[in-house]
Design a protein around this motif. Structure first.
Motif, short mmCIF file in Angstrom:
data_model
loop_
_atom_site.label_atom_id
_atom_site.label_comp_id
_atom_site.label_asym_id
_atom_site.label_seq_id
_atom_site.Cartn_x
_atom_site.Cartn_y
_atom_site.Cartn_z
N LYS B 85 0.73 -1.40 0.06
CA LYS B 85 -0.05 0.06 0.06
C LYS B 85 0.86 1.21 0.00
N CYS B 86 2.17 1.18 0.31
CA CYS B 86 2.89 2.56 0.48
C CYS B 86 3.50 2.80 -0.98
N HIS B 87 3.48 4.09 -1.41
CA HIS B 87 3.83 4.49 -2.62
C HIS B 87 5.32 4.45 -2.52
N TYR B 88 6.20 4.42 -1.58
CA TYR B 88 7.47 4.37 -1.43
C TYR B 88 7.93 2.98 -1.69
N TYR B 89 7.21 1.95 -1.20
CA TYR B 89 7.59 0.59 -1.56
C TYR B 89 7.32 0.20 -2.94
N LEU B 90 6.10 0.57 -3.45
CA LEU B 90 5.60 0.61 -5.04
C LEU B 90 6.65 1.24 -5.82
N GLY B 91 7.01 2.11 -5.40
CA GLY B 91 8.41 3.00 -6.31
C GLY B 91 9.62 2.68 -6.04
N THR B 92 9.96 1.93 -4.99
CA THR B 92 11.40 1.72 -4.66
C THR B 92 11.80 -0.05 -4.67
N SER B 93 10.86 -0.90 -4.40
CA SER B 93 10.98 -2.18 -3.94
C SER B 93 11.77 -2.39 -2.82
N ASP B 94 12.20 -1.50 -2.16
CA ASP B 94 12.94 -1.77 -0.80
C ASP B 94 11.68 -2.28 0.27
N PRO B 95 11.85 -3.46 0.79
CA PRO B 95 10.96 -4.09 1.76
C PRO B 95 11.02 -3.04 2.90
N LYS B 96 11.86 -2.57 3.42
CA LYS B 96 11.76 -1.66 4.47
C LYS B 96 10.92 -0.51 4.35
N ASN B 97 10.40 -0.40 3.19
CA ASN B 97 9.32 0.46 2.70
C ASN B 97 7.95 0.04 2.70
N MET B 98 8.03 -1.12 3.24
CA MET B 98 6.59 -1.77 3.48
C MET B 98 6.11 -1.28 5.02
N PRO B 99 4.96 -0.59 5.08
CA PRO B 99 4.82 -0.08 6.40
C PRO B 99 4.91 -1.01 7.34
N VAL B 100 4.65 -2.41 7.45
CA VAL B 100 4.86 -3.14 8.75
C VAL B 100 6.41 -3.45 8.92
N ALA B 101 7.06 -3.60 7.84
CA ALA B 101 8.64 -3.45 8.06
C ALA B 101 9.11 -2.14 8.47
N ARG B 102 8.71 -1.19 8.21
CA ARG B 102 9.23 0.24 8.62
C ARG B 102 8.74 0.20 10.23
N GLN B 103 7.51 -0.22 10.65
CA GLN B 103 7.27 -0.31 12.11
C GLN B 103 8.11 -1.00 12.85
N ASP B 104 8.23 -2.34 12.15
CA ASP B 104 9.32 -3.37 12.80
C ASP B 104 10.60 -2.85 13.35
N LEU B 105 11.15 -1.83 12.46
CA LEU B 105 12.39 -1.29 12.82
C LEU B 105 12.38 -0.81 14.29
N LEU B 106 11.26 -0.16 14.64
CA LEU B 106 11.19 0.36 15.98
C LEU B 106 10.48 -0.72 16.94
N ARG B 107 9.76 -1.56 16.10
CA ARG B 107 8.79 -2.46 17.04
C ARG B 107 9.79 -3.71 17.65
N ARG B 108 10.97 -4.00 17.01
CA ARG B 108 11.78 -5.00 17.42
C ARG B 108 12.66 -4.58 18.50
#
Lengths: 245, 498
Positions: B85-108
């Motif tokens: 759903k994130c435009h930055y993931y769709l545009g860059t393919s970087d998995p850390k731009n998937m919202p859940v993965a972005r949250q996980d950086l802090l969540r872990r």
């Protein structure tokens, strides 16, 4: 009898952890304020509207439906089946059995199968969709496998290796009335019970908190009325006096 | 313009959800704030010595202050609903731009320090210790989130990555690693009164210039008053409206609307900024301090109403937070909502027949409309949910004959961010901005092909600046982005001195 006592004790312990642990987390969610109005809009402008929004979210998984139909269908089937299966198990806890519980007994069996189908679908997504695989921790797989195993052992007891449910019900009633009775020792039943005990214990320490948590999600439970009603958190009030308002 | 080496996403028949490319955007980080920028906002100048303790302490502090933060870190089940759903993931393919993965950086890190599961079984639940590498990753990827909230629409629990990225930036600021772009701008607001650092004499000069432009163009004298005590309406607008293109055409539009309605209004040099970057850095105190300027200006000038110009995040703060941060506004006229959006204001006049619009003046354009994320998913206009979608469109349709919407899953609450919101509108993030604009550019391309759309209207200063920057990368021209009130400006029928 040692085994029966052990399971009775573990069962009570698990129930205590589940209830107290979840209550502790809920209390925590209540006590932490939401200092700003952040409902995801368009949002309801009344309290009853918010109740309806949460109802749709909890019963129909509305947002998930908007997002991805595959995850929606598998998780909706899984959750709804699980509720039917859980309801079917009420018969071990009440005597005489409520008529609606008696009525749903056959549906509970079908639900056991659909619950497993739903979970297999979710597991397949976790394994085969590269994005979902990327975000999965070991605990995410273990959680699915745990509930899958609970479902599978349950169905096996129904269709392959019957257990003595009359004795089992006496065991459960014994726990409730503090008059402990022997537990049937079929391995399937013991595994089934053990896994349920584990599930209850990890509930308040894991992502299973999504169940109570959704009701505290500010983006879903807030009324959209910030212009009409001033909203301020306790901790933010101290700024008000510091500049002499 | 300096040449930047990267591939611009190719527009295809359908927007494809890309396969993940680990680390594809790991190199993209904005400039770090200098000690002076940091200190002006009350943050440490550079990375503090015991930063691990400070960061964990700050995280604990936020967990006790924000229910969103606490609940969202606990309840994600990793279902994957947000992953595409994130435009930055769709545009860059970087998995850390998937919202859940972005949250996980802090969540872990949250799990490691604040949960039993993470303390006892870190590997099992994906919990990690906080170290420099993790901190750097926070800086990199929490500055690849435009806080647009699109993920929160699709999350079954409403988890909003914007809340997490605001918290992350607040933690980063607290250890002394702020972002230059945001923090320098906030400093300018405190010192001068607006994001662009436009002092009062320059502002006055600009407004006089605009008055002349309007008179040359229409033959009618339309005033743009500054600091006029006793005016009825205080207009608070993003400072980009004072000189950037196409923003300034919007400002002239507001002025013409006020003029045509015979309203008494004024701008304020003290509160000459609707934008409030305090939100982007997640700082309640800074956001509050900036908001208080508007309260002070309204009191000092003795106005009865506050109207906000076209700006997305500003409207979020105005609509959702201003009453909290700078209220109560019981000294203002109770017959009007506080504050009002300029689109609400114009729409009311159109409804009442109080202004006249000649649609044919815009017949050279076929228009579409970009819902700005903050307006769409964090605010409302009018008294019904969804007014934030219908009211701007009604104003556009009243101003021009040819209007077509983009595809349903790219507008309204499902709108795609322009790619430059949330404090990322800086040239050191140009690659991210171009790639993040891809889903919007794709949707635009389709209405251009299907309906011959020539222009896209927007009501956000950041969107307008972002599109004028990234349009050329996708084969559009700069003048194809217009202000909504630019259309009104073209169409409005003015009479001299009413």
């Amino acid at each position: 009898m040692i085994l029966s006592s052990l399971f009775a004790l573990l069962f009570l312990f698990a129930v205590a952890v589940l209830v107290l642990g979840t209550a502790y987390k809920i209390k925590q969610y209540i006590n932490v304020p939401a200092p700003l109005k952040i409902p995801t809009t368009p949002a309801p402008t009344t309290k009853s509207g918010v109740v309806w929004r949460l109802f749709r979210e909890v019963v129909f998984f509305e947002s998930l439906f908007k997002s991805t139909k595959w995850t929606w269908i598998f998780s909706w089937i899984f959750h709804m089946s699980m509720f039917v299966v859980l309801a079917r198990h009420i018969r071990y806890f009440n005597e005489p059995v409520w008529s609606w519980v008696a009525l749903i007994q056959p549906f509970g069996i079908y639900a056991g199968f659909t619950m497993i189908i739903g979970m297999l679908g979710l597991l397949a997504r976790r394994i085969f969709v590269d994005r979902v695989k990327y975000i999965s921790s070991p605990s995410d797989y273990i959680m699915l496998l745990l509930i899958l195993s609970i479902g599978a052992t349950g169905l096996l007891m129904k269709f392959v290796e019957h257990t003595d449910i009359v004795t089992f019900k006496a065991f459960i009633q014994g726990i409730i009335t503090f008059n402990w009775q022997p537990l049937p020792t079929d391995p399937l039943l013991l595994v089934h019970l053990m896994l349920v005990i584990i599930l209850m214990i990890i509930f308040p320490f894991s992502k299973l908190l999504h169940a109570p948590g959704i009701f505290f999600s500010p983006t879903r439970n807030q009324v959209d009325n910030p212009r009409e009603q001033r909203h301020i958190a306790k901790w933010a009030e101290k700024f008000e006096t510091s500049d002499g308002q | 313009m300096a040449k930047v080496e990267f591939d611009v996403p190719e527009i295809k028949e359908f927007v494809e959800v890309p396969k993940i490319k680990d680390g594809a955007m790991a190199h993209s980080s904005p400039f770090v704030a200098k000690p002076d920028h940091q200190k002006a906002l009350g943050f440490p100048g550079e990375l503090v010595e015991n930063w691990e303790d400070v960061a964990i302490g700050k995280m604990g502090d936020l967990l006790g202050k924000y229910r969103s933060f606490r609940v969202f870190l606990d309840i994600c089940v990793k279902c994957g609903a947000c992953t595409d759903k994130c435009h930055y993931y769709l545009g860059t393919s970087d998995p850390k731009n998937m919202p859940v993965a972005r949250q996980d950086l802090l969540r872990r890190v949250y799990r490691r320090y604040f949960t039993l599961a993470g303390k006892w079984f870190p590997k099992l639940v994906g919990a990690v210790d906080l170290n420099k590498e993790v901190l750097d990753e926070w800086y990199t990827y929490y500055h690849q989130c435009s806080q647009c909230r699109r993920c929160s629409v699709f999350c079954p629990y409403g988890i909003d990555t914007a809340e997490i990225s605001m918290a992350a930036r607040e933690i980063l600021d607290s250890v002394g690693v702020g972002q230059k772009y945001c923090n320098e701008i906030i400093g300018k607001v405190y010192k001068i009164g607006n994001n662009l650092g436009l002092p009062e004499p320059a502002l006055l000069d600009t407004l006089e210039g605009l008055e002349e432009d309007i008179e040359d163009e229409t033959g009618v004298t339309v005033k743009l008053p500054l600091d006029q005590e006793g005016a009825d309406i205080l207009l608070v607008t993003p400072s980009a409206d004072f000189f950037a293109e196409p923003h300034v055409d919007g400002l002239m539009g507001y002025a013409k609307v006020f003029h045509a309605a015979g309203a008494s209004w004024t701008l304020s040099s003290y509160a000459s900024e609707a934008g409030n970057f305090g939100m982007f850095i997640g700082s309640y105190q800074n956001m509050r301090e900036i908001s208080q300027r508007i309260r002070k200006a309204a009191l000092d000038l003795g106005v009865k109403r506050i109207v906000f110009g076209e700006c997305g995040h500003a409207w979020r703060i105005a609509y959702s937070f201003l009453n909290t941060l700078a209220g109560p506004f019981d000294f203002l006229d109770k017959n009007y909502p506080v504050p009002q959006h300029i689109c609400e204001y114009t729409y009311d006049l159109i409804q009442k027949g109080a202004i006249k619009l000649d649609k044919e003046a815009n017949d050279d354009m076929v228009v579409t409309y970009h819902d700005s994320c903050n307006v769409a998913r964090a605010t409302r206009m009018g008294d019904k949910p969804g007014g934030q979608f219908s009211i701007p469109r009604e104003v556009i349709k009243a101003s021009c004959n040819h209007f077509y919407d983009m595809k349903r899953d790219t507008i309204h609450e499902e709108t795609f961010c322009c790619g430059g919101g949330g404090g990322l509108l800086t040239d050191d993030l140009l690659e991210l901005r171009v790639k993040g604009a891809y889903p919007r550019m794709d949707a635009l391309r389709k209405v251009v092909e299907e309906h011959g759309v020539t222009h896209m209207a927007a009501i956000c200063a950041i969107c307008k600046s972002q599109f004028s920057k990234v349009y050329p990368y996708y084969g559009f021209t700069l003048d194809q982005i217009v202000s909504l009130h630019q259309l009104v400006s073209n169409a409005i029928v003015l009479k001299d001195e009413q």
